[in-house]
Structure formats: C-alpha cells, structure tokens
Design a protein around this motif. Structure first.
Motif, PDB file in Angstrom:
ATOM      1  N   THR A  17      -5.075 -11.906  -3.006  1.00  0.00           N
ATOM      2  CA  THR A  17      -6.222 -11.209  -3.596  1.00  0.00           C
ATOM      3  C   THR A  17      -7.085 -12.156  -4.417  1.00  0.00           C
ATOM      4  O   THR A  17      -8.308 -12.002  -4.472  1.00  0.00           O
ATOM      5  CB  THR A  17      -5.762 -10.028  -4.470  1.00  0.00           C
ATOM      6  OG1 THR A  17      -4.875 -10.509  -5.499  1.00  0.00           O
ATOM      7  CG2 THR A  17      -5.037  -8.980  -3.641  1.00  0.00           C
ATOM      8  N   ASN A  43       0.830  -1.206   0.000  1.00  0.00           N
ATOM      9  CA  ASN A  43       0.000   0.000   0.000  1.00  0.00           C
ATOM     10  C   ASN A  43       0.867   1.260   0.000  1.00  0.00           C
ATOM     11  O   ASN A  43       0.585   2.229  -0.719  1.00  0.00           O
ATOM     12  CB  ASN A  43      -0.919   0.017   1.226  1.00  0.00           C
ATOM     13  CG  ASN A  43      -1.959  -1.081   1.189  1.00  0.00           C
ATOM     14  OD1 ASN A  43      -2.198  -1.686   0.147  1.00  0.00           O
ATOM     15  ND2 ASN A  43      -2.582  -1.339   2.323  1.00  0.00           N
ATOM     16  N   TRP A  73     -11.875  -5.082   0.724  1.00  0.00           N
ATOM     17  CA  TRP A  73     -12.837  -6.008   0.138  1.00  0.00           C
ATOM     18  C   TRP A  73     -14.056  -6.078   1.060  1.00  0.00           C
ATOM     19  O   TRP A  73     -13.919  -6.010   2.293  1.00  0.00           O
ATOM     20  CB  TRP A  73     -12.216  -7.391  -0.017  1.00  0.00           C
ATOM     21  CG  TRP A  73     -11.206  -7.473  -1.109  1.00  0.00           C
ATOM     22  CD1 TRP A  73     -11.391  -7.974  -2.363  1.00  0.00           C
ATOM     23  CD2 TRP A  73      -9.843  -7.026  -1.070  1.00  0.00           C
ATOM     24  NE1 TRP A  73     -10.239  -7.865  -3.104  1.00  0.00           N
ATOM     25  CE2 TRP A  73      -9.269  -7.280  -2.337  1.00  0.00           C
ATOM     26  CE3 TRP A  73      -9.046  -6.417  -0.081  1.00  0.00           C
ATOM     27  CZ2 TRP A  73      -7.947  -6.957  -2.633  1.00  0.00           C
ATOM     28  CZ3 TRP A  73      -7.742  -6.089  -0.385  1.00  0.00           C
ATOM     29  CH2 TRP A  73      -7.186  -6.361  -1.642  1.00  0.00           C
ATOM     30  N   ASP A 118      -7.027   3.054   1.467  1.00  0.00           N
ATOM     31  CA  ASP A 118      -6.358   1.772   1.255  1.00  0.00           C
ATOM     32  C   ASP A 118      -7.283   0.788   0.547  1.00  0.00           C
ATOM     33  O   ASP A 118      -8.511   0.909   0.643  1.00  0.00           O
ATOM     34  CB  ASP A 118      -5.926   1.158   2.594  1.00  0.00           C
ATOM     35  CG  ASP A 118      -4.643   1.765   3.118  1.00  0.00           C
ATOM     36  OD1 ASP A 118      -4.030   2.568   2.385  1.00  0.00           O
ATOM     37  OD2 ASP A 118      -4.257   1.443   4.260  1.00  0.00           O
ATOM     38  N   PRO A 119      -6.730  -0.193  -0.159  1.00  0.00           N
ATOM     39  CA  PRO A 119      -7.566  -1.216  -0.792  1.00  0.00           C
ATOM     40  C   PRO A 119      -8.366  -1.987   0.253  1.00  0.00           C
ATOM     41  O   PRO A 119      -7.914  -2.170   1.391  1.00  0.00           O
ATOM     42  CB  PRO A 119      -6.555  -2.131  -1.482  1.00  0.00           C
ATOM     43  CG  PRO A 119      -5.293  -1.343  -1.565  1.00  0.00           C
ATOM     44  CD  PRO A 119      -5.297  -0.425  -0.396  1.00  0.00           C
ATOM     45  N   ALA A 162       2.506   1.764  -3.422  1.00  0.00           N
ATOM     46  CA  ALA A 162       1.510   2.194  -4.406  1.00  0.00           C
ATOM     47  C   ALA A 162       1.140   3.656  -4.189  1.00  0.00           C
ATOM     48  O   ALA A 162       1.025   4.434  -5.157  1.00  0.00           O
ATOM     49  CB  ALA A 162       0.268   1.304  -4.313  1.00  0.00           C
ATOM     50  N   VAL A 219      -0.230   4.854  -7.847  1.00  0.00           N
ATOM     51  CA  VAL A 219      -0.815   3.810  -8.697  1.00  0.00           C
ATOM     52  C   VAL A 219      -1.616   2.844  -7.836  1.00  0.00           C
ATOM     53  O   VAL A 219      -1.531   2.861  -6.602  1.00  0.00           O
ATOM     54  CB  VAL A 219       0.278   3.031  -9.468  1.00  0.00           C
ATOM     55  CG1 VAL A 219       1.035   3.952 -10.412  1.00  0.00           C
ATOM     56  CG2 VAL A 219       1.244   2.344  -8.493  1.00  0.00           C
ATOM     57  N   GLU A 220      -2.398   1.979  -8.469  1.00  0.00           N
ATOM     58  CA  GLU A 220      -3.126   0.936  -7.756  1.00  0.00           C
ATOM     59  C   GLU A 220      -2.148  -0.153  -7.311  1.00  0.00           C
ATOM     60  O   GLU A 220      -1.079  -0.328  -7.902  1.00  0.00           O
ATOM     61  CB  GLU A 220      -4.209   0.323  -8.651  1.00  0.00           C
ATOM     62  CG  GLU A 220      -5.272   1.319  -9.113  1.00  0.00           C
ATOM     63  CD  GLU A 220      -6.085   1.857  -7.952  1.00  0.00           C
ATOM     64  OE1 GLU A 220      -6.385   1.073  -7.017  1.00  0.00           O
ATOM     65  OE2 GLU A 220      -6.413   3.056  -7.968  1.00  0.00           O
ATOM     66  N   ILE A 221      -2.539  -0.910  -6.286  1.00  0.00           N
ATOM     67  CA  ILE A 221      -1.610  -1.910  -5.749  1.00  0.00           C
ATOM     68  C   ILE A 221      -1.285  -2.997  -6.760  1.00  0.00           C
ATOM     69  O   ILE A 221      -0.195  -3.565  -6.736  1.00  0.00           O
ATOM     70  CB  ILE A 221      -2.133  -2.553  -4.445  1.00  0.00           C
ATOM     71  CG1 ILE A 221      -3.434  -3.326  -4.675  1.00  0.00           C
ATOM     72  CG2 ILE A 221      -2.272  -1.527  -3.345  1.00  0.00           C
ATOM     73  CD1 ILE A 221      -3.794  -4.228  -3.503  1.00  0.00           C
ATOM     74  N   ASP A 222      -2.221  -3.283  -7.698  1.00  0.00           N
ATOM     75  CA  ASP A 222      -1.932  -4.362  -8.647  1.00  0.00           C
ATOM     76  C   ASP A 222      -0.821  -3.985  -9.616  1.00  0.00           C
ATOM     77  O   ASP A 222      -0.174  -4.866 -10.191  1.00  0.00           O
ATOM     78  CB  ASP A 222      -3.189  -4.815  -9.386  1.00  0.00           C
ATOM     79  CG  ASP A 222      -3.882  -3.706 -10.140  1.00  0.00           C
ATOM     80  OD1 ASP A 222      -3.430  -2.541 -10.096  1.00  0.00           O
ATOM     81  OD2 ASP A 222      -4.915  -3.994 -10.784  1.00  0.00           O
TER      82      ASP A 222
END
Length: 462
Positions: free
Chosen positions: A119, A79, A197, A194-195, A82, A87-90
């Motif tokens: 993920t 995180n 789910w 943060d990302p 990124a 940028v995005e974490i991927d």
C-alpha cells in the motif's frame, strides 16, 4: 576475506559470491501477507536470511549491506478478515505486522534496512505497470492490466518449464480479458466494498507479482545482488518477477543470485494454512518456548533441505542451547576477550550457509572453553564463543537469565551448587543411590538437572 559460495537457483549450482559493488551489497526477501499470525515455516526464510545478513555485514561492513523485506498488506484474505471484523484493512494489517515484528525480534532477527509495504508503494507500482504497457509488454482489458508472457522470450527459463507445460494446468475456461491463457494480472478492478486505488485503468489494486518488482526497484534498484524466498515461490512468483523486471529494465537481470529455502513439514506434510497443519511462532512463544530455541531449531538443518518440525526437535534444540549457556555460566566471572569470528564458523557459513556445520563448530569452541585452564585461555575461548554466537544470532541472553536463576539469592544458589557438587562426587564414586537421592532433593527445590558432556547443567523449572 572469507570466501562465500551460494547455491544459485537460476544456474542450479554453487557460485562464488561477487557483489556488484562491495560498498553497496543488496538483498531482497519476499515477506508475509499480514492477515494472521505467521506460522513457523514462514519464519524459516526470516531466520536463514538473517544469518546471511549477519555474514554479509561481517564481510563487507554493517553500513555496506542493504536488506529489504516487504509486507503484502493488500490481499483477498486481508479483505475477508477485515469484512468479518467490520474494520478497515489497515486495522488488520497493522495488527499482524506488529505481531510479525514482535515474533521476529523474539527470534533475534535483526531489523531490515527497508520494510516496504504494497500500500505504501502504490504510486511506484502504477508507474511500473505504465512503463510495461508503454514498452509493449502489458495490455489493459476490461479494467485489468495483464503481462503478456509471449512478449518475453525467456519466460519459463528460471523455473525450467516450457510454456506448454505451464499452460497444461490452466483452467479450461480462460478469462475473457486474457489474450493468452498464461498472461498474468498486474492490476485488477476492485470489487464493490473492497479497498481500491485510483489508476489509469480504473479503481483497483495490484496483482501480487508486480508488488515485489516495484518495491525492489524503489528500495534497492533495478538489479540487486541477492533475491531470496521459499522454494514454493520459484514459480510462478519469482518467474513472473523476473519477466516483469527484465522487460521494464531493458533486459537487465532482476538479481544476480537467487536463494530458496526448503519447506518445513509436520508428519511429512508441508506446513501451510490451507492444510491446517500450522504451528505459529506467536503461539509457541506464548506457551513459553524461547525464541532462541525456535531459531536454533530452524538452523539445525541446511536451509535448502526440508525440515520436519517436531516436539523432539524443539526439545533437542533447548538442550543444545542449555549446553552452550552452561559453558558461559561457568565462565561468567571471566571477561570475554576481543576475538575475531572463528574461522571454522565462517568457513561453514561461507559454504552456502551450512548452519549444521557452523553449529558443530560452535560446540567445538564451547568444548575448548569448558576445558580452558588459565584465565587468558578462558577469556579467549569465551570471546570466540560469543563472536560465533553473534554470527548465528545465538547466545544473546545472560546465562543466569536463560536458566531462570537470576532471581535466586546467593545463599539459595550456593546451596544448589553444593548439592550438585555432592551429587557429582557420588556419581564418581558410583554411589548412584546417593546421587539419585540428591537429584530428588533438587527436584523438590524446583531445580532440574541434566547431565551433559560439559557437566551438570541446572535450571529452575517453570
């Protein structure tokens, strides 16, 4: 079949390896967190367990062995990187996963049967946590889900620590959402930005330990044959994996054999990013160190013992491989006969992956190959050498490519060979001045010469 004995961390002794089903042998090894290039210490388990993978495939058949190694692709360090790059974490995880796989391939590491990611396993992780809650082994509080260590009586048995000892180092201020200071996080709320789910406990992400338990179950099943990793993972990571999985699976063991490799050190200090004393495989490869040299160096010590990483070790490993490839170059006109894996190498690896002893056996085979006279004898010895190399993941290059002489013309190679023959004659006649003069001439032609027990070995200097 060759006997295989492995040192099991759980029992603290060597045990005969007996798989649950010889038609389906299972192994899982904890993989990297992909936020930066992996240092060479991270590749010690990659190489060690690749040798075990090769040995198991030899013993039980290629299709019978299932090997899973994960990638942790959600983490605070990911995180942070990124966010720093915007940028995005991927983007970060894809970059460093690819680098890791490229580095592994350069070290002659075989592809795994499964390479799950955290993920990609999110649904499995959430379902696993729900099961632990339903069985009374976990609880949710303030958006967190925690595993209750007191609900598992055997907690601490694996690492041989008492609960009091494990809590002795706990921070004075225990998080308010914990019922017990030793309880560990299975799920945590995502911080703003943060990302995260969606889950029954709110938007968040898993804790580190639960990821491996869920990925093992999804790719290999409830109880596997072998679980591996670095010695630093015994506690808390593997202790927590064992507790979670046993509670989710009615007390069944997570793994029947636990293998742990020792640390790599630099100047007696454990190699780690936090210490700032890391050497990455990616940097070494870019600097011209061959992947096979790195692999040889990692196999030069027993996997359970510490290994000090030095420039001297790298140079010794290169010279050792030069000697082996030098024998193969002398036998390049002889077709290798089909040969079974040498018993000496199999016995060494069967004794808890004793790679130093296996490498010594490799040199004994090379010595016989170098002295072989008749064509059939040379072919047989070359076949044994190649079969032994296959088990260890070594000797995969063409000798001329290894020594950088593949681009030379026949005339240039013949001139070098003629000079080497003259130098050998001068040395035998003890005319060392003439021998040194020929070496100087070869150096001027960009040719390096080493004198070894197997004879003169020459290569083009880079």
């Amino acid at each position: 079949m060759t006997a295989l004995r492995l040192y099991d961390t759980a029992s603290r002794r060597k045990r005969d390896f007996v798989p649950q089903d010889p038609r389906r042998v299972t192994m899982y090894v904890c993989g990297p967190t992909v936020y930066a290039p992996a240092h060479v210490g991270n590749f010690r388990p990659e190489v060690v367990f690749d040798v075990l993978f090769r040995l198991l495939r030899h013993l039980y058949g290629d299709e019978a062995v299932l090997f899973s190694r994960n990638f942790t692709d959600v983490d605070d360090k990911i995180n942070a990187r990124a966010a720093a790059e915007g940028v995005e974490i991927d983007v970060i995880t894809a970059r460093y996963t690819n680098i890791y796989l490229e580095d592994a391939a350069a070290l002659n590491v075989l592809p795994k049967t499964f390479e799950p990611t955290a993920t990609g396993a999110m649904a499995d992780i959430i379902a696993f946590i729900e099961r632990l809650i339903a069985l009374g082994h976990a609880y949710s509080e303030q958006g967190h889900v925690l595993f209750s260590v007191t609900a598992y009586e055997a907690y601490g048995d694996f690492s041989r620590r008492s609960l009091d000892d494990m809590l002795a180092g706990a921070r004075v201020e225990v998080a308010p959402y914990k019922k017990d200071p030793g309880d560990f996080v299975l799920w945590k709320p995502a911080r703003p930005g943060d990302p995260g789910w969606e889950s029954p406990w709110g938007r968040g992400r898993p804790g580190w330990h639960i990821e491996c338990s869920a990925m093992i179950e999804a790719s290999l099943g409830e109880t596997i044959d072998i679980h591996g990793g670095g010695i630093d993972l015994v506690f808390p990571h593997h202790e927590n994996e064992i507790a979670q999985s046993a509670c989710a699976h009615g007390g069944k063991p997570l793994a029947n054999y636990w293998l742990h490799n020792g640390f790599l050190s630099m100047e007696a200090e454990k190699m780690s990013k936090s210490q700032g004393n890391v050497v990455t495989v990616h940097t070494m490869l870019a600097a011209g160190v061959r992947g096979e040299v790195i692999r040889y160096a990692l196999l030069s010590g027993h996997y359970r013992a510490p290994l000090d990483w030095t420039d001297k070790l790298i140079e010794q490993s290169r010279k050792s491989l030069d000697r082996l490839y030098g024998v193969l170059r002398r036998l390049k006109d002889d077709a290798a006969a089909d040969a079974p894996a040498p018993v000496s190498v199999l016995e060494a690896l069967g004794d808890d992956l004793n790679t130093p002893k296996a490498l010594a056996a490799l040199f004994e085979i090379a010595g016989r190959a170098n002295k072989a006279g008749a064509s059939a004898e040379r072919a047989r010895a070359k076949g044994e050498l190649m079969a032994a190399g296959q088990l260890l993941g070594l000797l995969r290059s063409e000798p001329d490519v290894w020594f950088g002489v593949d681009a030379l013309s026949e005339a240039a190679a013949a001139e070098i060979e003629a000079l080497l023959a003259q130098r050998q004659t001068a040395r035998q006649e003890r005319d060392f001045a003439a021998a040194d003069a020929i070496r100087d001439r070869l150096t001027g032609m960009n040719v390096s010469v080493d004198d070894t027990p197997e004879g003169q070995i020459w290569r083009m200097m880079s």
